[in-house]
Design an enzyme around this catalytic site. Structure first.
Site, PDB file in Angstrom:
ATOM      1  N   HIS A  30       1.215  -0.058  -2.415  1.00 40.80           N
ATOM      2  CA  HIS A  30       1.968   0.695  -1.409  1.00 40.80           C
ATOM      3  C   HIS A  30       1.883   0.058  -0.029  1.00 40.80           C
ATOM      4  CE1 HIS A  30       2.923   4.491  -3.810  1.00 40.80           C
ATOM      5  NE2 HIS A  30       2.351   3.656  -4.647  1.00 40.80           N
ATOM      6  N   ASP A  53      -0.184  -5.840   5.197  1.00 40.49           N
ATOM      7  CA  ASP A  53      -0.645  -5.961   6.577  1.00 40.49           C
ATOM      8  C   ASP A  53      -1.547  -4.806   7.013  1.00 40.49           C
ATOM      9  OD1 ASP A  53       1.119  -3.893   6.722  1.00 40.49           O
ATOM     10  OD2 ASP A  53       2.382  -4.737   8.305  1.00 40.49           O
ATOM     11  N   ASP A  97      -6.008  -2.261 -20.801  1.00 38.30           N
ATOM     12  CA  ASP A  97      -5.579  -2.719 -22.133  1.00 38.30           C
ATOM     13  C   ASP A  97      -4.065  -2.567 -22.271  1.00 38.30           C
ATOM     14  OD1 ASP A  97      -5.249  -0.008 -22.191  1.00 38.30           O
ATOM     15  OD2 ASP A  97      -6.760   0.378 -23.730  1.00 38.30           O
TER      16      ASP A  97
END
Ligand code: HEB
Ligand code: CA
Length: 344
Positions: free
Chosen positions: A54, A75, A210
């Site tokens: 995000h 950032d 997995d």
């Protein structure tokens, strides 16, 4: 005398700023002990991995081309401007992990952008089967928040999601690489899609990196685990399991269904492809030439536990076989009656 002065300078330098790797090992130790419950693939590890996405994906050359600010990618803006960005709808729930990470950021000497990606890599390393994820240091921290509207939502169409990921990565994250990125949902749960059942996993093994996520998303949906349908939710095949509409559709889209299926029973692919895409995700908006590669500080995760299987009571007959070119892999079914998936 000049030799003595330079020795003093080196010693002072070392005291003022201990070598980067030593600092990172200290942060790693602190995180493992105090955020990840002594090295577990726990909810905070999952959330830290989600946070990397995000923060990083909020960058848009398309917005820049319209003369608008498009966000800075990886950032740190999601934590630096958390009051703004965690209020964006797709970032729902991330305020919690941002606040849990903040004291670690405050007591260590590392940039916010670097910290977010580093914590995600350390968290993921606690999940057996995960790759050793890249850890770069030296990112430029954000000076302004990312604009709203850049993080995909589970109710977006595959076209919307593919377009957004391609924009963020200047075309690199095509539909195939989007599938690779979604491997992360093998160690994931939803708290806010259906708030009546927080911690509902996307596969039956949220503590293991997995290919069960790729198996279970191909199964016919039969039930809503809570009070669904909620926005972005479709029927899942197992009690306790959450299924996102976006995962459901991308698993069946003719551009991605065969790629999706190719991960089933192929742990090497699960491991290698996520390692590859995370590397590029984690430096979106940054110049790799000005970063230092500190990946050696990230533990090499334990190998995957368990073998790829159908959950108890389910077989090939329950599969929505969306890949026309390749037969569905032959898998064993777990013994016993149908089970449900426990919350994380
Ligand atoms: Fe994700 C989770 C969506 C991609 C990682 N996701 C999640 C959720 C959602 C999503 C809705 C849930 C939330 C809550 O809590 O409720 N995703 C999504 C989408 C997309 C994605 C739509 C696009 C397609 N992811 C992604 C990526 C990654 C991720 C790429 C990587 C990095 N996620 C994630 C994780 C999780 C999630 C890890 C989990 C978290 C927890 O568990 O908490
Ligand atoms: Ca899993």
């Amino acid at each position: 005398l000049s030799a003595l002065i330079s020795v003093v300078a080196i010693v002072q330098g070392a005291i003022a700023s201990p070598p980067l790797n030593r600092r990172l090992f200290a942060i790693r130790e602190d995180l493992q002990k105090n955020l990840f419950d002594g090295g577990q693939c726990n909810a905070e590890a999952h959330e830290s991995l989600r946070l990397t996405f995000h923060d990083a994906i909020a960058i848009s050359p398309a917005l820049e081309a319209q003369g608008k600010f498009g966000g800075g990618g990886a950032d740190g803006s999601i934590a630096i401007f958390s009051e703004i960005e965690t209020g964006f709808h797709p970032n729902i729930g991330l305020d919690e992990i941002v606040e849990k990470q903040r004291p670690f950021i405050n007591r260590h000497n590392l940039g916010v952008a670097d910290f977010i990606q580093f914590a995600g890599a350390i968290g993921a390393s606690n999940c057996p089967g995960a790759p050793q994820l890249a850890a770069f240091v030296g990112r430029k921290d954000a000076t302004q928040p990312a604009p709203d509207g850049l993080v995909p939502e589970p109710f977006h169409t595959p076209d919307q999601i593919f377009d957004r990921l391609a924009d963020a990565s200047q075309g690199e994250f095509d539909p195939i690489l989007t599938v690779w990125l979604l491997t992360a949902h093998t160690v994931a749960a939803a708290n806010d899609v259906d708030p009546t059942i927080p911690g509902s996993p996307f596969d039956s093994t949220p503590g293991v990196f997995d290919s069960q996520f790729f198996v279970e998303t191909t199964l016919q949906g039969t039930l809503f685990p809570g009070d669904g349908p909620n926005q972005g939710e479709v029927k899942s095949p197992l009690r306790g399991e959450m299924r996102l509409q976006s995962d459901f559709l991308i698993a069946r889209d003719n551009r991605t269904a065969c790629e999706w299926q190719s991960f089933i029973n192929n742990q090497t692919k699960v491991h290698d492809m996520f390692q590859f895409v995370f590397h590029d995700l984690s430096i979106l908006g940054q110049d790799i030439n000005s970063l230092v590669d500190c990946t050696e500080v990230v533990p090499v995760p334990k190998p995957v536990v368990g073998r790829t299987h159908f959950p108890a009571g389910l077989t090939i007959r329950d599969v929505n076989h969306a890949c026309a070119e390749t037969p569905f892999p032959v898998l064993p079914t777990d013994p016993g009656p149908r089970t449900s998936v426990a919350p994380v």
